[in-house]
Write a protein that holds these residues in place. Structure first.
Motif, short mmCIF file in Angstrom:
data_model
loop_
_atom_site.label_atom_id
_atom_site.label_comp_id
_atom_site.label_asym_id
_atom_site.label_seq_id
_atom_site.Cartn_x
_atom_site.Cartn_y
_atom_site.Cartn_z
N PHE B 55 0.84 -1.20 0.00
CA PHE B 55 0.00 0.00 0.00
C PHE B 55 0.87 1.25 0.00
O PHE B 55 2.01 1.23 0.48
CB PHE B 55 -0.89 0.02 1.25
N ALA B 56 0.34 2.33 -0.53
CA ALA B 56 1.03 3.62 -0.47
C ALA B 56 0.01 4.70 -0.11
O ALA B 56 -1.14 4.64 -0.54
CB ALA B 56 1.71 3.95 -1.80
N LEU B 57 0.47 5.66 0.67
CA LEU B 57 -0.43 6.70 1.18
C LEU B 57 -0.63 7.79 0.12
O LEU B 57 0.34 8.41 -0.33
CB LEU B 57 0.15 7.29 2.47
N ARG B 58 -1.90 7.98 -0.24
CA ARG B 58 -2.22 8.89 -1.33
C ARG B 58 -1.67 10.30 -1.11
O ARG B 58 -1.07 10.90 -2.01
CB ARG B 58 -3.75 8.97 -1.52
N GLU B 59 -1.84 10.85 0.09
CA GLU B 59 -1.44 12.24 0.27
C GLU B 59 0.08 12.41 0.17
O GLU B 59 0.55 13.46 -0.26
CB GLU B 59 -1.97 12.81 1.60
N ASP B 60 0.84 11.38 0.53
CA ASP B 60 2.29 11.48 0.38
C ASP B 60 2.71 11.32 -1.08
O ASP B 60 3.69 11.93 -1.52
CB ASP B 60 2.98 10.45 1.27
N LEU B 61 1.98 10.49 -1.84
CA LEU B 61 2.22 10.41 -3.29
C LEU B 61 1.92 11.76 -3.95
O LEU B 61 2.73 12.28 -4.73
CB LEU B 61 1.33 9.34 -3.91
N SER B 63 1.66 14.85 -2.70
CA SER B 63 2.52 15.98 -2.32
C SER B 63 3.87 15.89 -3.00
O SER B 63 4.55 16.90 -3.18
CB SER B 63 2.67 16.05 -0.81
N ARG B 64 4.28 14.69 -3.42
CA ARG B 64 5.57 14.51 -4.09
C ARG B 64 5.43 14.46 -5.61
O ARG B 64 6.40 14.15 -6.31
CB ARG B 64 6.25 13.24 -3.56
N GLY B 65 4.23 14.70 -6.10
CA GLY B 65 4.03 14.69 -7.55
C GLY B 65 4.03 13.31 -8.16
O GLY B 65 4.31 13.13 -9.34
N LEU B 66 3.72 12.28 -7.34
CA LEU B 66 3.83 10.90 -7.80
C LEU B 66 2.49 10.24 -8.08
O LEU B 66 2.45 9.05 -8.40
CB LEU B 66 4.57 10.05 -6.74
N ALA B 67 1.40 11.02 -7.99
CA ALA B 67 0.08 10.38 -8.08
C ALA B 67 -0.06 9.60 -9.38
O ALA B 67 -0.64 8.52 -9.41
CB ALA B 67 -1.02 11.42 -7.95
N GLY B 68 0.46 10.13 -10.49
CA GLY B 68 0.32 9.45 -11.77
C GLY B 68 1.44 8.46 -12.06
O GLY B 68 1.46 7.84 -13.12
N ARG B 69 2.37 8.33 -11.16
CA ARG B 69 3.53 7.47 -11.41
C ARG B 69 3.54 6.21 -10.54
O ARG B 69 4.46 5.40 -10.62
CB ARG B 69 4.83 8.24 -11.15
N CYS B 70 2.52 6.09 -9.72
CA CYS B 70 2.46 4.94 -8.81
C CYS B 70 2.17 3.68 -9.63
O CYS B 70 1.27 3.66 -10.47
CB CYS B 70 1.39 5.17 -7.76
N ASP B 71 2.93 2.62 -9.38
CA ASP B 71 2.76 1.39 -10.13
C ASP B 71 1.41 0.74 -9.84
O ASP B 71 0.89 0.84 -8.71
CB ASP B 71 3.89 0.41 -9.78
N ALA B 72 0.85 0.07 -10.85
CA ALA B 72 -0.48 -0.52 -10.70
C ALA B 72 -0.50 -1.64 -9.65
O ALA B 72 -1.56 -2.01 -9.15
CB ALA B 72 -0.96 -1.06 -12.05
N ARG B 73 0.67 -2.19 -9.33
CA ARG B 73 0.72 -3.26 -8.33
C ARG B 73 0.58 -2.74 -6.90
O ARG B 73 0.47 -3.51 -5.96
CB ARG B 73 2.03 -4.05 -8.46
N VAL B 74 0.64 -1.39 -6.76
CA VAL B 74 0.55 -0.79 -5.43
C VAL B 74 -0.87 -0.31 -5.20
O VAL B 74 -1.47 0.33 -6.08
CB VAL B 74 1.53 0.40 -5.31
N ILE B 75 -1.42 -0.62 -4.05
CA ILE B 75 -2.77 -0.18 -3.71
C ILE B 75 -2.68 1.18 -3.02
O ILE B 75 -2.03 1.32 -1.97
CB ILE B 75 -3.46 -1.20 -2.78
#
Lengths: 126, 96, 130
Positions: B55-61, B63-75
């Motif tokens: 899992f990865a925390l949405r707000e931390d993704l 704030s780091r500009g990673l929302a569109g770069r998170c791998d599909a294997r990560v919830i």
């Protein structure tokens, strides 16, 4: 062959993953373990990662008198810390053997790590 | 079941290797703070075999500009989902 | 459920305090009680009432105090970790001959045994580290 002769169990597991001297993690983690033992809890320590450096023989105080951790480890028996686990992979990765360590330890292999964690009611990871 | 929290990027620290070695098959791994750098596609190979429990925390993704770069294997979970994961896990272990 | 948080990171230097506050509010929104926050290691700096952040940054000390005021959350600070880092309440300041206190209620100095108690009396204990 496993060195864990009885299923890991206890009230409190304190994981030590930081080396002495460079920071206060190790000291303040050991303080928590000693308080737990003084309160009558069944306490285990697990040294992992750079935490295994804490058991290296030949450490001394720092030049400004920083205490390090050797003296605390030497007191562990007195405080009735029941089990001292060491992650064998972390030892080997640092070129250390049991002969380099201050105290006798229970070696834990990678498949056994999660068993040690699961066996304790409270876990503090420092 | 344990929930492990990791706040270090695999590119800056080897602690994720220790987390993986200490995890059981039913345990979950939650990436927070700088841990979310491990959720991008070019880094997620550092967390093999965790499909369905990484899992990865949405707000931390975000704030780091990673929302569109998170791998599909990560919830991706929000803070509410993070709390829900701690409800399900009897204990959490934080790695740093 | 009865939640407790353990904060090991100092304010502003690391994200730990921000994460812990965000988690606390989300837990409360889900109907839990965040009964205790325990500050240890550099986390004790969260209790400095001398903190004066710029106005365009979140005021973390005030945010902790708000949590206590609105939710009754106990804010407990390890006394040994606090004293060596200069966090003293009025009583400790007097005992050590210091001119002023740097820690005030609702933060309270307490022993490490309290942290072990928390583990027994709360259903969940979540650690936020630097």
């Amino acid at each position: 062959m496993s060195e864990i002769t009885e299923a890991p169990h206890g009230d409190l597991l304190v994981m030590l993953r930081h080396a002495p001297h460079g920071g206060l993690w190790l000291r303040e983690a050991l303080d928590l373990a000693l308080v737990g033992a003084a309160f009558g809890q069944s306490v285990s320590l697990l040294l992992m990662g750079d935490g295994v450096w804490a058991l290296l023989q030949g450490q001394g105080p720092g030049p400004l008198g920083q205490k390090g951790s050797q003296s605390t480890f030497e007191m562990l028996e007195m405080y009735d810390i029941e089990r001292l686990y060491v992650d064998v992979d972390s030892l080997e990765a640092r070129g250390l053997t049991r002969d380099d360590l201050l105290l006798p330890v229970i070696g834990v292999s990678t498949p056994e790590l999660s068993t040690v964690l699961a066996g304790h009611r409270q876990i503090f990871n420092f | 079941m344990l929930l492990h929290l990791l706040n270090r990027a695999p590119s800056s620290s080897s602690v994720h290797q220790d987390v993986l070695r200490a995890m059981r098959e039913e345990d979950g791994l939650m990436l927070i703070e700088d841990g979310v750098f491990g959720a991008v596609s070019a880094q997620v190979q550092h967390f093999p075999g965790l499909e369905g429990r990484l899992f990865a925390l949405r707000e931390d993704l975000e704030s780091r500009g990673l929302a569109g770069r998170c791998d599909a294997r990560v919830i991706i979970v929000d803070m509410d989902g993070f709390v829900a994961l701690t409800e399900d896990a009897q204990r959490t272990v934080s790695w740093f | 459920m009865r939640y407790a948080l353990l904060v090991l990171g100092g304010p502003y230097s690391h994200q730990a305090a921000h994460s812990a506050l965000r988690f606390a509010h989300a837990a409360i929104a889900r109907g839990h009680r965040v009964e205790t926050v325990f500050f240890y290691h550099d986390g004790v700096y969260n209790a400095s009432h001398l903190a004066a952040p710029p106005q365009d940054e979140p005021h973390l000390v005030d945010a902790w105090c708000d949590l206590q005021r609105t939710q009754g959350t106990a804010l407990q600070v390890c006394v040994a970790a606090a004293l060596r880092r200069g966090l003293l309440d009025a009583r400790e300041a007097e005992r050590h001959g210091k001119s002023g206190a740097s820690l005030e209620p609702p933060f309270e100095l307490t022993g490490l045994g309290q942290l072990l108690d928390i583990g027994q009396t709360h259903e969940r204990l979540i650690t936020f580290a630097p």
